[in-house]
Structures are given as C-alpha cells and as structure tokens.
Design a protein around this motif. Structure first.
Motif, PDB file in Angstrom:
ATOM      1  N   LEU A 123     -32.759   1.533  48.187  1.00 32.85           N
ATOM      2  CA  LEU A 123     -32.440   0.801  46.273  1.00 32.85           C
ATOM      3  C   LEU A 123     -31.952  -0.805  47.078  1.00 32.85           C
ATOM      4  O   LEU A 123     -31.868  -1.256  47.865  1.00 32.85           O
ATOM      5  CB  LEU A 123     -30.615   1.068  46.125  1.00 32.85           C
ATOM      6  CG  LEU A 123     -29.620   0.477  45.590  1.00 32.85           C
ATOM      7  CD1 LEU A 123     -30.114   1.560  43.513  1.00 32.85           C
ATOM      8  CD2 LEU A 123     -28.233   1.057  45.760  1.00 32.85           C
ATOM      9  N   GLU A 124     -32.619  -1.208  45.693  1.00 36.79           N
ATOM     10  CA  GLU A 124     -32.995  -2.384  45.961  1.00 36.79           C
ATOM     11  C   GLU A 124     -32.768  -3.344  44.652  1.00 36.79           C
ATOM     12  O   GLU A 124     -32.567  -3.136  43.941  1.00 36.79           O
ATOM     13  CB  GLU A 124     -34.555  -3.017  46.859  1.00 36.79           C
ATOM     14  CG  GLU A 124     -34.631  -4.294  46.990  1.00 36.79           C
ATOM     15  CD  GLU A 124     -36.118  -4.284  46.902  1.00 36.79           C
ATOM     16  OE1 GLU A 124     -36.133  -5.328  47.872  1.00 36.79           O
ATOM     17  OE2 GLU A 124     -37.315  -3.814  46.937  1.00 36.79           O
ATOM     18  N   PHE A 125     -31.786  -4.756  45.300  1.00 36.70           N
ATOM     19  CA  PHE A 125     -31.906  -5.782  44.013  1.00 36.70           C
ATOM     20  C   PHE A 125     -32.560  -7.332  44.259  1.00 36.70           C
ATOM     21  O   PHE A 125     -32.102  -6.823  45.766  1.00 36.70           O
ATOM     22  CB  PHE A 125     -30.055  -6.040  43.776  1.00 36.70           C
ATOM     23  CG  PHE A 125     -29.368  -4.207  43.051  1.00 36.70           C
ATOM     24  CD1 PHE A 125     -29.228  -4.833  42.027  1.00 36.70           C
ATOM     25  CD2 PHE A 125     -28.848  -3.412  43.950  1.00 36.70           C
ATOM     26  CE1 PHE A 125     -28.648  -3.428  40.838  1.00 36.70           C
ATOM     27  CE2 PHE A 125     -28.368  -2.584  43.228  1.00 36.70           C
ATOM     28  CZ  PHE A 125     -28.226  -2.090  41.975  1.00 36.70           C
ATOM     29  N   ARG A 142     -34.445  -8.021  39.464  1.00 36.98           N
ATOM     30  CA  ARG A 142     -35.286  -6.765  39.889  1.00 36.98           C
ATOM     31  C   ARG A 142     -34.753  -5.898  40.395  1.00 36.98           C
ATOM     32  O   ARG A 142     -33.542  -5.612  41.325  1.00 36.98           O
ATOM     33  CB  ARG A 142     -37.051  -7.015  40.533  1.00 36.98           C
ATOM     34  CG  ARG A 142     -37.604  -8.068  39.953  1.00 36.98           C
ATOM     35  CD  ARG A 142     -39.020  -8.419  41.249  1.00 36.98           C
ATOM     36  NE  ARG A 142     -39.097  -7.762  41.122  1.00 36.98           N
ATOM     37  CZ  ARG A 142     -40.032  -7.626  42.499  1.00 36.98           C
ATOM     38  NH1 ARG A 142     -39.849  -8.101  43.485  1.00 36.98           N
ATOM     39  NH2 ARG A 142     -40.804  -6.483  42.934  1.00 36.98           N
ATOM     40  N   TYR A 143     -35.131  -4.364  39.808  1.00 38.28           N
ATOM     41  CA  TYR A 143     -34.233  -3.588  40.769  1.00 38.28           C
ATOM     42  C   TYR A 143     -34.990  -2.442  41.636  1.00 38.28           C
ATOM     43  O   TYR A 143     -36.103  -1.896  40.195  1.00 38.28           O
ATOM     44  CB  TYR A 143     -33.077  -3.176  39.711  1.00 38.28           C
ATOM     45  CG  TYR A 143     -32.406  -1.976  39.911  1.00 38.28           C
ATOM     46  CD1 TYR A 143     -31.481  -1.278  40.396  1.00 38.28           C
ATOM     47  CD2 TYR A 143     -33.086  -0.064  39.429  1.00 38.28           C
ATOM     48  CE1 TYR A 143     -30.883  -0.160  40.483  1.00 38.28           C
ATOM     49  CE2 TYR A 143     -32.355   0.898  39.326  1.00 38.28           C
ATOM     50  CZ  TYR A 143     -31.830   0.946  40.320  1.00 38.28           C
ATOM     51  OH  TYR A 143     -31.157   2.252  40.580  1.00 38.28           O
ATOM     52  N   ARG A 183     -37.804   1.418  38.722  1.00 36.60           N
ATOM     53  CA  ARG A 183     -38.139   0.474  38.810  1.00 36.60           C
ATOM     54  C   ARG A 183     -38.007  -1.014  37.612  1.00 36.60           C
ATOM     55  O   ARG A 183     -37.910   0.081  36.480  1.00 36.60           O
ATOM     56  CB  ARG A 183     -39.257  -0.471  38.551  1.00 36.60           C
ATOM     57  CG  ARG A 183     -39.686  -0.239  40.408  1.00 36.60           C
ATOM     58  CD  ARG A 183     -41.262  -0.668  41.202  1.00 36.60           C
ATOM     59  NE  ARG A 183     -41.899  -0.734  42.098  1.00 36.60           N
ATOM     60  CZ  ARG A 183     -41.612  -1.114  42.968  1.00 36.60           C
ATOM     61  NH1 ARG A 183     -40.465  -2.121  43.138  1.00 36.60           N
ATOM     62  NH2 ARG A 183     -41.881  -0.888  44.412  1.00 36.60           N
ATOM     63  N   LYS A 184     -36.873  -1.709  37.394  1.00 39.85           N
ATOM     64  CA  LYS A 184     -36.180  -2.640  36.298  1.00 39.85           C
ATOM     65  C   LYS A 184     -36.414  -3.932  36.536  1.00 39.85           C
ATOM     66  O   LYS A 184     -35.777  -4.434  37.778  1.00 39.85           O
ATOM     67  CB  LYS A 184     -34.977  -1.562  35.777  1.00 39.85           C
ATOM     68  CG  LYS A 184     -34.871  -0.169  35.507  1.00 39.85           C
ATOM     69  CD  LYS A 184     -35.478  -0.134  34.558  1.00 39.85           C
ATOM     70  CE  LYS A 184     -34.965   1.843  34.294  1.00 39.85           C
ATOM     71  NZ  LYS A 184     -35.947   2.322  32.922  1.00 39.85           N
ATOM     72  N   GLU A 185     -36.605  -4.208  35.419  1.00 44.79           N
ATOM     73  CA  GLU A 185     -36.723  -6.218  35.244  1.00 44.79           C
ATOM     74  C   GLU A 185     -35.979  -6.684  34.448  1.00 44.79           C
ATOM     75  O   GLU A 185     -36.138  -5.930  33.183  1.00 44.79           O
ATOM     76  CB  GLU A 185     -38.027  -6.517  35.858  1.00 44.79           C
ATOM     77  CG  GLU A 185     -38.942  -6.258  36.960  1.00 44.79           C
ATOM     78  CD  GLU A 185     -40.169  -7.163  37.402  1.00 44.79           C
ATOM     79  OE1 GLU A 185     -40.300  -7.788  36.149  1.00 44.79           O
ATOM     80  OE2 GLU A 185     -40.923  -6.439  38.147  1.00 44.79           O
ATOM     81  N   VAL A 186     -34.987  -7.843  34.537  1.00 48.89           N
ATOM     82  CA  VAL A 186     -34.743  -8.401  32.751  1.00 48.89           C
ATOM     83  C   VAL A 186     -34.220  -9.863  33.531  1.00 48.89           C
ATOM     84  O   VAL A 186     -34.386 -10.191  34.743  1.00 48.89           O
ATOM     85  CB  VAL A 186     -33.342  -8.052  33.154  1.00 48.89           C
ATOM     86  CG1 VAL A 186     -32.644  -7.768  34.312  1.00 48.89           C
ATOM     87  CG2 VAL A 186     -32.367  -8.468  31.742  1.00 48.89           C
TER      88      VAL A 186
END
Length: 91
Positions: free
Chosen positions: A36-38, A47-48, A61-64
């Motif tokens: 798990l990475e933030f 980024r997640y 993977r998600k980015e905001v």
C-alpha cells in the motif's frame, strides 16, 4: 530536510515551502509482493497504489490533485506528531 521512518515512510519539507510525503508498507509472501503506498508531491498531486494478489486481486492505482488546504493540513499533522524528531540512523 528529509526524513525516512518505519516501513519506508518518507517526509520532506524545505524552507521554500515544498512538501513531499510518502508512505509505503508492504511485504513479499504467499501471494507475492503486496503493498500500500501514498505519495503527495509539492504540486498537490496525490498518488495511491494498492497491490494485493489475495483472491487474484489486481493492482489499483489512483491519482488526484488536492488543493493547498489539504497540503497545509497534512503539514500540520506531521508537525504536531513530532515525527521529525525521530532518528532512523540505526535502521
């Protein structure tokens, strides 16, 4: 100033008000490399990533982009936690 603490958590603050925060926790085991990475960059990009192979799960993977208020709140939390006073020299 750059700081690294348990399970590859990283925090960087500099006098020019840049702020970088990274949290990583993971292991290699029965289901492969799971983690798990933030990551929060100075430009507000958050980024997640979550990699779990349990029951054939896949990498997520998600980015905001977050606004300045979110960055300021994370800075406040880091400062109040006194984590910057910790020493990782013996890790």
């Amino acid at each position: 100033m750059f700081f690294r603490f348990s399970n590859k958590k990283e925090i960087m603050t500099e006098t020019n008000d840049d702020f970088y925060l990274r949290y990583y926790v993971g292991h290699k085991g029965k289901f492969g490399h799971e983690f798990l990475e933030f990551e929060l960059r100075p430009d507000g990009k958050l980024r997640y990533a979550n990699n779990s192979n349990y029951k054939k799960d896949t990498l997520i993977r998600k980015e905001v982009y977050v606004n300045r208020a979110v960055i300021q709140e994370l800075k406040r939390m880091v400062n109040e936690s006194d984590i910057m006073k910790e020493d990782d020299a013996v890790w």
